[in-house]
Design an enzyme around this catalytic site. Structure first.
Site, mmCIF file in Angstrom:
data_model
loop_
_atom_site.group_PDB
_atom_site.id
_atom_site.type_symbol
_atom_site.label_atom_id
_atom_site.label_comp_id
_atom_site.label_asym_id
_atom_site.label_seq_id
_atom_site.Cartn_x
_atom_site.Cartn_y
_atom_site.Cartn_z
ATOM 1 N N GLU A 1 2.032 -0.274 -4.805
ATOM 2 C CA GLU A 1 1.061 0.702 -5.223
ATOM 3 C C GLU A 1 1.914 2.001 -5.185
ATOM 4 O O GLU A 1 2.164 2.690 -4.420
ATOM 5 C CB GLU A 1 -0.043 0.717 -4.249
ATOM 6 C CG GLU A 1 -1.223 1.779 -4.721
ATOM 7 C CD GLU A 1 -1.980 2.780 -3.731
ATOM 8 O OE1 GLU A 1 -2.839 3.321 -3.974
ATOM 9 O OE2 GLU A 1 -1.426 2.566 -2.482
ATOM 10 N N ASP B 1 0.747 -1.265 -0.324
ATOM 11 C CA ASP B 1 -0.212 0.112 0.241
ATOM 12 C C ASP B 1 1.046 1.475 -0.060
ATOM 13 O O ASP B 1 1.740 1.254 0.564
ATOM 14 C CB ASP B 1 -1.002 -0.088 1.309
ATOM 15 C CG ASP B 1 -2.002 1.168 1.340
ATOM 16 O OD1 ASP B 1 -2.675 0.930 0.266
ATOM 17 O OD2 ASP B 1 -2.023 1.912 2.313
HETATM 18 C C1 GLC Z 1 -4.211 3.250 -0.874
HETATM 19 C C2 GLC Z 1 -5.373 2.255 -0.809
HETATM 20 C C3 GLC Z 1 -6.566 3.327 -0.607
HETATM 21 C C4 GLC Z 1 -6.257 3.853 1.014
HETATM 22 C C5 GLC Z 1 -4.961 4.518 1.251
HETATM 23 C C6 GLC Z 1 -4.566 4.427 2.551
HETATM 24 O O1 GLC Z 1 -4.257 4.192 -1.660
HETATM 25 O O2 GLC Z 1 -5.554 1.934 -2.029
HETATM 26 O O3 GLC Z 1 -7.990 2.619 -0.626
HETATM 27 O O4 GLC Z 1 -7.367 4.707 1.294
HETATM 28 O O5 GLC Z 1 -3.976 3.795 0.408
HETATM 29 O O6 GLC Z 1 -4.085 3.367 2.972
#
Ligand code: GLC
Length: 546
Positions: A289, A224
Site C-alpha cells: 500500500e 499496510d
Molecule cells: C492503511 C489502512 C487504513 C488504516 C491505516 C492505518 O492506510 O488501509 O485503513 O487506517 O493504514 O493503519
C-alpha cells in the site's frame, strides 16, 4: 503442509505448484491477476454478532471464485482493540476471537486453494496497538527491553512536541508520556504507536512474522502503509505548504504540509528487499500500500528487487474527467509497468460509484472504468461489493465508527465499509444480529448478490463477463505494450496488440477508434442493441482488429 512450526517457509497447498528454490518464477501466479479485497468485518457474519468473521468468509468463498478473481486480500483479523478497526494489532500471529480462531484462518486458506484462489493477508508494520506487549513493556521506562521498538523523543527545547509532524487522524504525531518524560510518535491514533525501523530487532521480529504465516500456507502479504515505515533520522520539521484555519479537519491539516521527512524515505525499500528473500522462495506476493499520489515515486517501490506489486492510488482518486484519467493511467503505465495493482475502490476511499456521481449513472461509469483498468498491464483490484455496483450513502453522524470521522472531524470512511448485501433475508443475509455498520438507506433487493445471480444483465453478471473476456484476450494477458490512442475528446483509449479498449466519458455517443470490431461493451445498465460504430455514453468498448 507443515503448520506446527514457525520457521517452515515451504510451499503451501496452492492451486498450482509454487516455484522451488530461490529467485522469482518467470511468470509468478499474480501476473495479470484479478484481486478482490475482503473487508472482513463487513463480508459475512457467521456467529450473529454483527461483525463479519473468518467462518463467514469461508462460507462465501464460492462467490469470489465464481466472479473470476485470482486472489483475495483479507483485511486484519489479528487480536486488536479495534481502535482503527484492526489496523491496531496487539498480536501479529494470532486471530481475534471476534473473527474466529487460527484454525478458521487455516480453513479459509485451504478452502480458497481448493477453489483455485490465492490468499493474501494484511501485515501492519508501521505501528502496533498500544496494547501490544512490546508497547506495554516500552511504557515501563527508558531502560525497558522493548523501549527502542518505538520512536521516543525528548521534548523540543523549551518544551512541546519534538517537531511539527501531525497525525493523519488529527492532532500532533506525538503524545506525551509523563511517567517516562518523553514523547512517542504515532502517524495515526495515539493508540497506534509507530515502530522504530532503525532498530534491527524490529526487522527480525517482522521477518519471523512473515515466516509464521507462510508456514500456514498464505500466498502473500498486503503491506499496510508501505511508504511510512522509516523517518528522517534527524526528525526535522516538515515544510509548511500553506496555513489552514482552526476549523480545518485532520485531512486538510495533514495536506497543508510537505511530508518531506515523515514518509517515503530512501531507506524504506531496503526493508522489502530483505523481505523478498523470505517471500521469493515461497512464491509469495508482496503487495504494497504505497499511498503516494504521483507515479514516479510509486515506481521506485516496484523497481527490480523491491516489491512485487504496488497499489496505484491516483487511479482511485481521479474523477470522471477524460484528460485527468488519461494522464493518471499513462503516468502509471510509464513508471509502474506491469507491477501496479489498479484499484477500483478501497475501504479507505469513496467507492467508484460514488466518485463518479452515484446512482445508476455512477454504477455505469464504475463498470466502464473497471473495464478500462482491466486491460492495462498489472493487476485489477475490486473492493467487495464493487461487483454489485454498490453505491454509498453517508451514515448519520451517530452511526459513524471510523476514527477519521469520530476523531478527525471529516466525513470518514464508513460509507465504503458497509456490510455486503447477500440476500433479501433480514440483515440482508449478512448477519442474524445487528450489523456493526448500518446498510445504506436506499439499499434494495436489486443490490443483493442473490438477486444479481439470476438477473442476466446485473452488475455482477457483467463484471463476471468482463473477467471471462479478459482472460481470453491474449493481448491483455501478455507483455504487449500500451499504445495510447487519441480518437476524440471525452474518449480514453489504448491499444495492446490487436486489442483496443476505449471508454467514452461523454453524455452522448462518440465514434469508436476506427478499424476494429466490437467484442463487448461495459457499463452497468444495458446499452441499446445497436449503436453502429459508436461508443454509447458512460461505456467502455473492447475491440479487436483483424
Ligand atoms: C492503511 C489502512 C487504513 C488504516 C491505516 C492505518 O492506510 O488501509 O485503513 O487506517 O493504514 O493503519
Amino acid at each position: 503442509m507443515t503448520r506446527s512450526g514457525t520457521t517452515d517457509a515451504g510451499p503451501g497447498t496452492g492451486p498450482a505448484a509454487h516455484p522451488t528454490g530461490s529467485g522469482r518464477a518467470p511468470h509468478p501466479w499474480w501476473t495479470q491477476a484479478i484481486g478482490y479485497q475482503v473487508y472482513l468485518r463487513s463480508f459475512n457474519d457467521h456467529d450473529g454478532d454483527g461483525i463479519g468473521d473468518l467462518p463467514g468468509l469461508a462460507a462465501r468463498l464460492d462467490h469470489i471464485a465464481r466472479l473470476g478473481a485470482d486472489y483475495l486480500w483479507i483485511t486484519p483479523f489479528y487480536p486488536s482493540p479495534q481502535a482503527d478497526h484492526g489496523y491496531d494489532v496487539s498480536d501479529y500471529t494470532g486471530v481475534d476471537p471476534r473473527f474466529g480462531r487460527l484454525s478458521d484462518l487455516d480453513a479459509v486458506v485451504d478452502r480458497a486453494h481448493a477453489f483455485g484462489l490465492r490468499v493474501v493477508i494484511d501485515v501492519v508494520p508501521n505501528h502496533t496497538s498500544d496494547r501490544h506487549p512490546w508497547f506495554q513493556d516500552a511504557l515501563t521506562g527508558p531502560d525497558a527491553t522493548y523501549r527502542d521498538h518505538y520512536v521516543w523523543r525528548d521534548p523540543a527545547p523549551g518544551g512541546g512536541p519534538p517537531n511539527n509532524w501531525v497525525s493523519k487522524f488529527g492532532g500532533p504525531a506525538w503524545t506525551w508520556h509523563a511517567a517516562s518524560g518523553q514523547y512517542f510518535m504515532h502517524t495515526f491514533l495515539p493508540q497506534q504507536p509507530d515502530l522504530n525501523w532503525a532498530n534491527p530487532a524490529v526487522h527480525r521480529a517482522f521477518e519471523d512474522i512473515l515466516r509464521f504465516w507462510l508456514a500456514r500456507g498464505v500466498d502473500g502479504f498486503r503491506i499496510d502503509t508501505a511508504h511510512l515505515l522509516t523517518e528522517d533520522p534527524l526528525y526535522r520539521d516538515n515544510p509548511r505548504l500553506h496555513e489552514v484555519d482552526a476549523a480545518a479537519d485532520a485531512e486538510a491539516v495533514y495536506a497543508s504540509f510537505e511530508h518531506r521527512h515523515d514518509l517515503d524515505q530512501p531507506d524504506v525499500v531496503d526493508i522489502y528487499r530483505r523481505w523478498r528473500e523470505i517471500t521469493d522462495p515461497a512464491g509469495a506476493l508482496l503487495l504494497g500500500e504505497v499511498g503516494l499520489f504521483t507515479a514516479e515515486p510509486v515506481g521506485r517501490y516496484v523497481a527490480d528487487g523491491v516489491l512485487d506489486l504496488a497499489f496505484y492510488f491516483p487511479a482511485l482518486k481521479v474523477g470522471w474527467d477524460a484528460r485527468a484519467i488519461r494522464e493518471v493511467l499513462e503516468e502509471g503505465v510509464t513508471h509502474g509497468g506491469a507491477r501496479l495493482a489498479w484499484p477500483l475502490s478501497s475501504h479507505d476511499d469513496p467507492r467508484a460509484t460514488q466518485r463518479f456521481g452515484g446512482g445508476p449513472g455512477g454504477a455505469d461509469r464504475a463498470l466502464a472504468y473497471l473495464a478500462l483498468l482491466g486491460g492495462l498491464p498489472g493487476n485489477t483490484f475490486l473492493l467487495q461489493g464493487d461487483e454489485l455496483g454498490l453505491d454509498a450513502s453517508q451514515l448519520p453522524p451517530e452511526r459513524r465508527a471510523d476514527p477519521v470521522a469520530t476523531r478527525g472531524g471529516g466525513a470518514g470512511r464508513d460509507a465504503s465499509r458497509t456490510p455486503m448485501p447477500w440476500s433479501d433475508r433480514p440483515g440482508f443475509g449478512f448477519t442474524t444480529g445487528e450489523p456493526w455498520l448500518p446498510f445504506p438507506t436506499d439499499l434494495d433487493v436489486e443490490h443483493t448478490a442473490a438477486r444479481q445471480e439470476v438477473v442476466p444483465d446485473s452488475a455482477l453478471a457483467r463484471t463476471r463477463r468482463l473477467f471471462t473476456v479478459r482472460r481470453h484476450l491474449p493481448d491483455l494477458l501478455g507483455t504487449a505494450p500500451v499504445e495510447w490512442l487519441h480518437s476524440a475528446d471525452d474518449v480514453v483509449a489504448y491499444r495492446r496488440g490487436r486489442t483496443v479498449v476505449a471508454m467514452n466519458l461523454a453524455p452522448t455517443t462518440r465514434p469508436r477508434p476506427g478499424g476494429a470490431a466490437l467484442v463487448e461493451r461495459y457499463r452497468s445498465s444495458p446499452a441499446s442493441p445497436d449503436d453502429g460504430n459508436d461508443i454509447p455514453a458512460d461505456t467502455t468498448v473492447l475491440l479487436t482488429s483483424p
